[in-house]
Design a protein around this motif. Structure first.
Motif, short mmCIF file in Angstrom:
data_model
loop_
_atom_site.label_atom_id
_atom_site.label_comp_id
_atom_site.label_asym_id
_atom_site.label_seq_id
_atom_site.Cartn_x
_atom_site.Cartn_y
_atom_site.Cartn_z
N LEU A 179 85.40 -8.43 49.07
CA LEU A 179 86.07 -7.51 50.00
C LEU A 179 85.87 -6.06 49.61
CD1 LEU A 179 88.15 -7.72 52.46
CD2 LEU A 179 89.90 -7.31 50.73
N GLU A 180 86.01 -5.77 48.31
CA GLU A 180 85.94 -4.39 47.84
C GLU A 180 84.55 -3.78 47.97
OE1 GLU A 180 89.28 -6.53 45.76
OE2 GLU A 180 87.18 -6.97 46.23
N THR A 181 83.53 -4.62 48.09
CA THR A 181 82.17 -4.11 48.21
C THR A 181 81.80 -3.84 49.66
OG1 THR A 181 81.59 -5.27 46.16
CG2 THR A 181 79.76 -4.61 47.54
N GLY A 182 82.70 -4.17 50.58
CA GLY A 182 82.49 -3.77 51.96
C GLY A 182 81.88 -4.82 52.85
N GLY A 183 82.29 -6.08 52.65
CA GLY A 183 81.74 -7.15 53.47
C GLY A 183 82.16 -7.08 54.92
N LEU A 184 81.52 -7.90 55.75
CA LEU A 184 81.83 -7.95 57.17
C LEU A 184 83.18 -8.65 57.39
CD1 LEU A 184 79.68 -6.72 58.99
CD2 LEU A 184 79.15 -9.01 59.82
N VAL A 185 83.92 -8.16 58.39
CA VAL A 185 85.17 -8.78 58.83
C VAL A 185 85.05 -9.03 60.33
CG1 VAL A 185 86.65 -7.90 57.00
CG2 VAL A 185 86.27 -6.50 59.05
N TYR A 186 85.67 -10.13 60.78
CA TYR A 186 85.55 -10.56 62.17
C TYR A 186 86.93 -10.60 62.82
CZ TYR A 186 80.90 -12.13 60.79
OH TYR A 186 79.61 -12.17 60.32
N LEU A 187 87.04 -10.08 64.03
CA LEU A 187 88.33 -10.07 64.72
C LEU A 187 88.55 -11.44 65.37
CD1 LEU A 187 90.69 -8.15 65.15
CD2 LEU A 187 89.67 -7.51 67.35
N GLU A 188 89.50 -12.14 64.86
CA GLU A 188 89.78 -13.54 65.18
C GLU A 188 89.84 -13.78 66.69
OE1 GLU A 188 93.02 -16.74 63.44
OE2 GLU A 188 93.65 -14.67 63.81
N GLY A 189 88.98 -14.66 67.20
CA GLY A 189 89.02 -15.05 68.60
C GLY A 189 88.68 -13.97 69.60
N SER A 190 88.11 -12.87 69.15
CA SER A 190 87.91 -11.72 70.03
C SER A 190 86.79 -11.94 71.04
CB SER A 190 87.63 -10.46 69.21
OG SER A 190 86.56 -10.66 68.31
N HIS A 191 85.94 -12.96 70.83
CA HIS A 191 84.90 -13.25 71.82
C HIS A 191 85.48 -13.79 73.12
CE1 HIS A 191 85.83 -16.92 69.74
NE2 HIS A 191 84.98 -17.66 70.42
N ARG A 192 86.77 -14.12 73.10
CA ARG A 192 87.44 -14.59 74.31
C ARG A 192 88.25 -13.49 75.01
NH1 ARG A 192 88.23 -18.89 70.64
NH2 ARG A 192 90.34 -18.18 70.14
N GLU A 193 88.23 -12.28 74.45
CA GLU A 193 88.98 -11.16 75.03
C GLU A 193 88.11 -10.38 76.01
OE1 GLU A 193 92.04 -10.51 74.79
OE2 GLU A 193 92.81 -11.31 72.90
N SER A 194 88.73 -9.83 77.04
CA SER A 194 88.01 -8.96 77.97
C SER A 194 87.86 -7.58 77.34
CB SER A 194 88.77 -8.83 79.28
OG SER A 194 89.99 -8.13 79.09
N HIS A 248 83.36 -7.32 65.38
CA HIS A 248 83.29 -7.32 63.92
C HIS A 248 83.11 -5.89 63.43
CE1 HIS A 248 79.23 -7.82 65.52
NE2 HIS A 248 78.76 -7.25 64.42
N ALA A 249 83.25 -5.72 62.12
CA ALA A 249 83.17 -4.40 61.49
C ALA A 249 82.98 -4.64 60.00
CB ALA A 249 84.45 -3.61 61.76
N SER A 250 82.98 -3.57 59.22
CA SER A 250 82.96 -3.76 57.77
C SER A 250 83.93 -2.79 57.12
CB SER A 250 81.54 -3.56 57.20
OG SER A 250 81.11 -2.22 57.35
N LEU A 251 84.25 -3.06 55.88
CA LEU A 251 85.16 -2.22 55.10
C LEU A 251 84.36 -1.26 54.23
CD1 LEU A 251 87.77 -4.91 54.04
CD2 LEU A 251 87.85 -3.37 56.00
N ASP A 252 85.03 -0.26 53.72
CA ASP A 252 84.37 0.71 52.84
C ASP A 252 84.01 0.06 51.52
OD1 ASP A 252 84.66 2.77 54.69
OD2 ASP A 252 86.59 3.41 53.88
N THR A 253 82.87 0.48 50.97
CA THR A 253 82.44 0.05 49.64
C THR A 253 83.14 0.92 48.60
OG1 THR A 253 80.29 -0.64 50.47
CG2 THR A 253 80.47 -0.24 48.11
N VAL A 254 83.88 0.29 47.71
CA VAL A 254 84.59 1.05 46.67
C VAL A 254 84.26 0.55 45.26
CG1 VAL A 254 86.48 1.68 48.22
CG2 VAL A 254 86.66 -0.40 46.84
N THR A 255 83.38 -0.43 45.13
CA THR A 255 82.97 -0.95 43.84
C THR A 255 81.80 -0.16 43.28
OG1 THR A 255 81.52 -2.53 44.93
CG2 THR A 255 83.73 -3.30 44.35
N ASP A 256 81.57 -0.29 41.98
CA ASP A 256 80.38 0.32 41.38
C ASP A 256 79.11 -0.34 41.91
OD1 ASP A 256 81.95 2.03 39.85
OD2 ASP A 256 82.00 0.67 38.13
#
Length: 287
Positions: A179-194, A248-256
């Motif tokens: 998580l701290e290295t900035g992996g991808l995150v997915y918005l749960e079930g959002s492919h069913r949203e308008s 989907h999106a990603s988080l900031d990289t904060v690790t070395d």
């Protein structure tokens, strides 16, 4: 980094059960095509741990980071480790443009051989339900601590509107990516949203001139539709496959350790591809 608060594009958001949940692991379904395809259609994403050879992934990471001038890597560290020195080499072009190592690397036979390995095409074919082709525009992404830069909340379909949506994306971390290295995150079930459901989130975005991303504010995006971000501590060898309609999106990289990853797209053979994805990627190609 404390997991009480994380950030994306410099915008903090609390790491709470209201906003985050673990990404379901689909590894046990890898041998059952029907079940895996059903999970993909239901969730819009499948995570397969250890799907690729870990050593091959780490060798690719080392090959890419070895292409940089002296100064990017911390003294005493190896390209495979990818430890950021704290400063980018002077005169380095913008990421992915001609003259930058990422631009050359996606044209390197090592990248092509990795992207075209039969196991990836086979996985795409299983999920799309027929023979597939890989779109030539394979992207290599690279983030390091201090930039406060990450992928904004978006769908891939917003960037691929001139062709069939019978495509999928494989996101492959080129190295361990917790998580701290900035992996991808997915918005749960959002492919069913308008799309209209995200209008409130679009009010909080840092690129008002670009209508493709939803927002750089992941908290606002999640709260707009009442859905959580699905996360995982990725390791080299993992593959996440997602629908073009899943936010989907990603988080900031904060690790070395720096984050390196690739995005590969596969389309069902015979479907019309968006022409912008039929040539090799460049950081300034505008697609």
């Amino acid at each position: 980094m404390s997991r009480q608060v994380v950030s994306s594009n410099g915008v903090p958001l609390p790491f709470t059960g209201e906003l985050f949940a673990p990404l379901p692991d689909s590894t046990a379904l890898a041998g059952d095509v029907a079940a895996l395809r059903r999970r993909f259609h239901e969730d819009g994403v499948v995570l397969l741990r250890g799907f690729l050879d870990r050593r091959a992934v780490l060798d690719l990471r080392a090959a890419y980071l070895s292409a940089f001038p002296d100064g990017l890597l911390a003294p005493g560290s190896t390209p495979e480790e990818g430890i950021f020195s704290g400063r980018a080499p002077a005169g380095l072009p913008a990421h992915g443009v001609s003259g930058h190592p990422a631009h050359a690397f996606v044209r390197d036979p090592r990248f092509t051989a990795f992207a075209d390995q039969p196991s990836l095409a086979g996985l795409a074919a299983a999920l799309l339900g027929g023979p597939v082709e890989r779109l030539p525009r394979g992207i290599l992404r690279h983030f390091h601590a201090g930039t406060k830069a990450a992928s904004r909340a978006h769908t891939d379909h917003a960037y691929m509107t001139r062709g069939s949506d019978r495509v999928l994306t494989m996101w492959i971390p080129v190295g361990d990516c917790p998580l701290e290295t900035g992996g991808l995150v997915y918005l749960e079930g959002s492919h069913r949203e308008s799309a209209e459901r995200f209008e409130r989130a679009r009010l909080a975005r840092d690129r008002p001139h670009d209508l493709r991303p939803i927002s750089h504010d992941l908290g606002a995006t999640a709260l707009a539709v009442g859905r959580r971000w699905l996360w995982h501590d990725y390791e080299a060898g993992d593959v996440a496959v997602h629908s073009p309609h899943l936010v989907h999106a990603s988080l900031d990289t904060v690790t070395d350790a720096m984050r390196v990853s690739m995005d590969l797209r596969f389309i069902l053979r015979g479907e019309r591809a968006d022409h912008r994805w039929t040539k090799e990627w460049a950081g300034d190609d505008g697609a």
